[in-house]
Design a protein around this motif. Structure first.
Motif, PDB file in Angstrom:
ATOM      1  N   SER A 255      68.735  47.930 -41.261  1.00  0.00           N
ATOM      2  CA  SER A 255      68.838  46.583 -41.824  1.00  0.00           C
ATOM      3  C   SER A 255      67.635  45.744 -41.425  1.00  0.00           C
ATOM      4  CB  SER A 255      70.127  45.901 -41.370  1.00  0.00           C
ATOM      5  OG  SER A 255      70.099  45.689 -39.971  1.00  0.00           O
ATOM      6  N   MET A 256      67.455  44.671 -42.184  1.00  0.00           N
ATOM      7  CA  MET A 256      66.345  43.755 -41.916  1.00  0.00           C
ATOM      8  C   MET A 256      66.793  42.334 -42.223  1.00  0.00           C
ATOM      9  SD  MET A 256      62.539  43.594 -43.606  1.00  0.00           S
ATOM     10  CE  MET A 256      61.834  44.867 -42.562  1.00  0.00           C
ATOM     11  N   ARG A 257      66.596  41.438 -41.262  1.00  0.00           N
ATOM     12  CA  ARG A 257      66.891  40.033 -41.504  1.00  0.00           C
ATOM     13  C   ARG A 257      65.812  39.468 -42.420  1.00  0.00           C
ATOM     14  NH1 ARG A 257      70.964  38.036 -38.786  1.00  0.00           N
ATOM     15  NH2 ARG A 257      70.328  35.892 -39.183  1.00  0.00           N
ATOM     16  N   TRP A 258      66.236  38.791 -43.480  1.00  0.00           N
ATOM     17  CA  TRP A 258      65.288  38.387 -44.504  1.00  0.00           C
ATOM     18  C   TRP A 258      64.336  37.301 -44.018  1.00  0.00           C
ATOM     19  CZ3 TRP A 258      64.315  41.510 -48.115  1.00  0.00           C
ATOM     20  CH2 TRP A 258      63.623  41.119 -49.263  1.00  0.00           C
ATOM     21  N   ALA A 259      64.792  36.430 -43.129  1.00  0.00           N
ATOM     22  CA  ALA A 259      63.960  35.302 -42.712  1.00  0.00           C
ATOM     23  C   ALA A 259      62.801  35.728 -41.823  1.00  0.00           C
ATOM     24  CB  ALA A 259      64.812  34.264 -41.996  1.00  0.00           C
ATOM     25  N   ASN A 260      63.073  36.624 -40.862  1.00  0.00           N
ATOM     26  CA  ASN A 260      62.023  36.938 -39.886  1.00  0.00           C
ATOM     27  C   ASN A 260      61.634  38.410 -39.829  1.00  0.00           C
ATOM     28  OD1 ASN A 260      64.180  38.097 -38.573  1.00  0.00           O
ATOM     29  ND2 ASN A 260      64.298  36.556 -36.953  1.00  0.00           N
ATOM     30  N   GLY A 261      62.306  39.247 -40.602  1.00  0.00           N
ATOM     31  CA  GLY A 261      61.921  40.650 -40.641  1.00  0.00           C
ATOM     32  C   GLY A 261      62.441  41.499 -39.499  1.00  0.00           C
ATOM     33  N   ASP A 262      63.281  40.938 -38.622  1.00  0.00           N
ATOM     34  CA  ASP A 262      63.843  41.744 -37.533  1.00  0.00           C
ATOM     35  C   ASP A 262      64.603  42.924 -38.119  1.00  0.00           C
ATOM     36  OD1 ASP A 262      64.670  39.133 -35.111  1.00  0.00           O
ATOM     37  OD2 ASP A 262      62.774  40.086 -35.669  1.00  0.00           O
ATOM     38  N   THR A 263      64.461  44.091 -37.465  1.00  0.00           N
ATOM     39  CA  THR A 263      65.072  45.308 -37.990  1.00  0.00           C
ATOM     40  C   THR A 263      66.078  45.908 -37.024  1.00  0.00           C
ATOM     41  OG1 THR A 263      63.264  46.643 -37.115  1.00  0.00           O
ATOM     42  CG2 THR A 263      63.063  45.891 -39.390  1.00  0.00           C
ATOM     43  N   TYR A 264      66.957  46.703 -37.596  1.00  0.00           N
ATOM     44  CA  TYR A 264      67.937  47.483 -36.835  1.00  0.00           C
ATOM     45  C   TYR A 264      67.962  48.889 -37.450  1.00  0.00           C
ATOM     46  CZ  TYR A 264      72.389  49.689 -35.927  1.00  0.00           C
ATOM     47  OH  TYR A 264      73.353  50.604 -35.603  1.00  0.00           O
ATOM     48  N   TYR A 265      68.107  49.898 -36.581  1.00  0.00           N
ATOM     49  CA  TYR A 265      68.239  51.274 -37.054  1.00  0.00           C
ATOM     50  C   TYR A 265      69.407  51.950 -36.358  1.00  0.00           C
ATOM     51  CZ  TYR A 265      63.550  50.694 -38.949  1.00  0.00           C
ATOM     52  OH  TYR A 265      62.457  50.245 -39.659  1.00  0.00           O
ATOM     53  N   GLY A 266      70.140  52.755 -37.108  1.00  0.00           N
ATOM     54  CA  GLY A 266      71.175  53.564 -36.506  1.00  0.00           C
ATOM     55  C   GLY A 266      70.529  54.647 -35.651  1.00  0.00           C
ATOM     56  N   ASP A 267      71.268  55.098 -34.653  1.00  0.00           N
ATOM     57  CA  ASP A 267      70.720  56.084 -33.723  1.00  0.00           C
ATOM     58  C   ASP A 267      70.272  57.366 -34.417  1.00  0.00           C
ATOM     59  OD1 ASP A 267      72.994  55.280 -30.979  1.00  0.00           O
ATOM     60  OD2 ASP A 267      71.069  54.401 -31.570  1.00  0.00           O
ATOM     61  N   SER A 268      70.987  57.761 -35.447  1.00  0.00           N
ATOM     62  CA  SER A 268      70.686  59.036 -36.097  1.00  0.00           C
ATOM     63  C   SER A 268      69.383  59.009 -36.895  1.00  0.00           C
ATOM     64  CB  SER A 268      71.843  59.435 -37.020  1.00  0.00           C
ATOM     65  OG  SER A 268      72.007  58.466 -38.034  1.00  0.00           O
ATOM     66  N   VAL A 269      68.834  57.823 -37.168  1.00  0.00           N
ATOM     67  CA  VAL A 269      67.612  57.752 -37.990  1.00  0.00           C
ATOM     68  C   VAL A 269      66.444  57.111 -37.242  1.00  0.00           C
ATOM     69  CG1 VAL A 269      69.034  57.609 -40.064  1.00  0.00           C
ATOM     70  CG2 VAL A 269      68.100  55.507 -39.059  1.00  0.00           C
ATOM     71  N   LYS A 270      66.665  56.644 -36.028  1.00  0.00           N
ATOM     72  CA  LYS A 270      65.584  56.015 -35.269  1.00  0.00           C
ATOM     73  C   LYS A 270      64.411  56.962 -35.113  1.00  0.00           C
ATOM     74  CE  LYS A 270      67.983  52.657 -32.377  1.00  0.00           C
ATOM     75  NZ  LYS A 270      68.552  52.389 -31.044  1.00  0.00           N
TER      76      LYS A 270
END
Length: 119
Positions: free
Chosen positions: A50-65
């Motif tokens: 996922s990515m926050r639209w305002a600042n571009g912060d991202t998150y990744y699930g462990d299986s795809v990091k």
């Protein structure tokens, strides 16, 4: 009304790469975040990145990091998922999603695109 349209799925051998795209139409300025989910056959749909639209912060699930990268083109209201070093267990229908302002969770989903990784 916001609509999401995914593209870029397909068949690839293990170790290969694919790039998914999700084009949003409508009021994308009202998004809190955009994301990619996937649903393997017979399993539940889970958040991949996922990515926050305002600042571009991202998150990744462990299986795809370390293998997948989420990015965006703000002017085109498009989010991408670059998938590298694909594994057979990455086989799933991939859905683009958006969270609207005021929504408690992702509330807009695309139709999905099939990704199949062969061994």
């Amino acid at each position: 009304q916001v609509q999401l349209a995914e593209s870029g799925g397909g068949l690839v051998q293990a170790g290969g790469s694919l790039r998914l795209s999700c084009a949003a139409s409508g009021r994308t300025a009202s998004f809190v975040a955009m994301a990619w989910f996937r649903q393997p056959p017979g399993k539940e749909r889970l958040l991949v990145a996922s990515m926050r639209w305002a600042n571009g912060d991202t998150y990744y699930g462990d299986s795809v990091k370390g293998r997948f990268i989420i990015s965006r083109d703000i002017r085109r209201s498009t989010v991408f998922l670059q998938m590298n070093s694909l594994k057979p267990e990455d086989t799933a229908v991939y859905f683009c999603a958006a969270q609207s302002v005021g929504a408690q969770a992702y509330n807009i989903f695309g139709q999905g695109t099939q990704v199949t990784v062969t061994s």
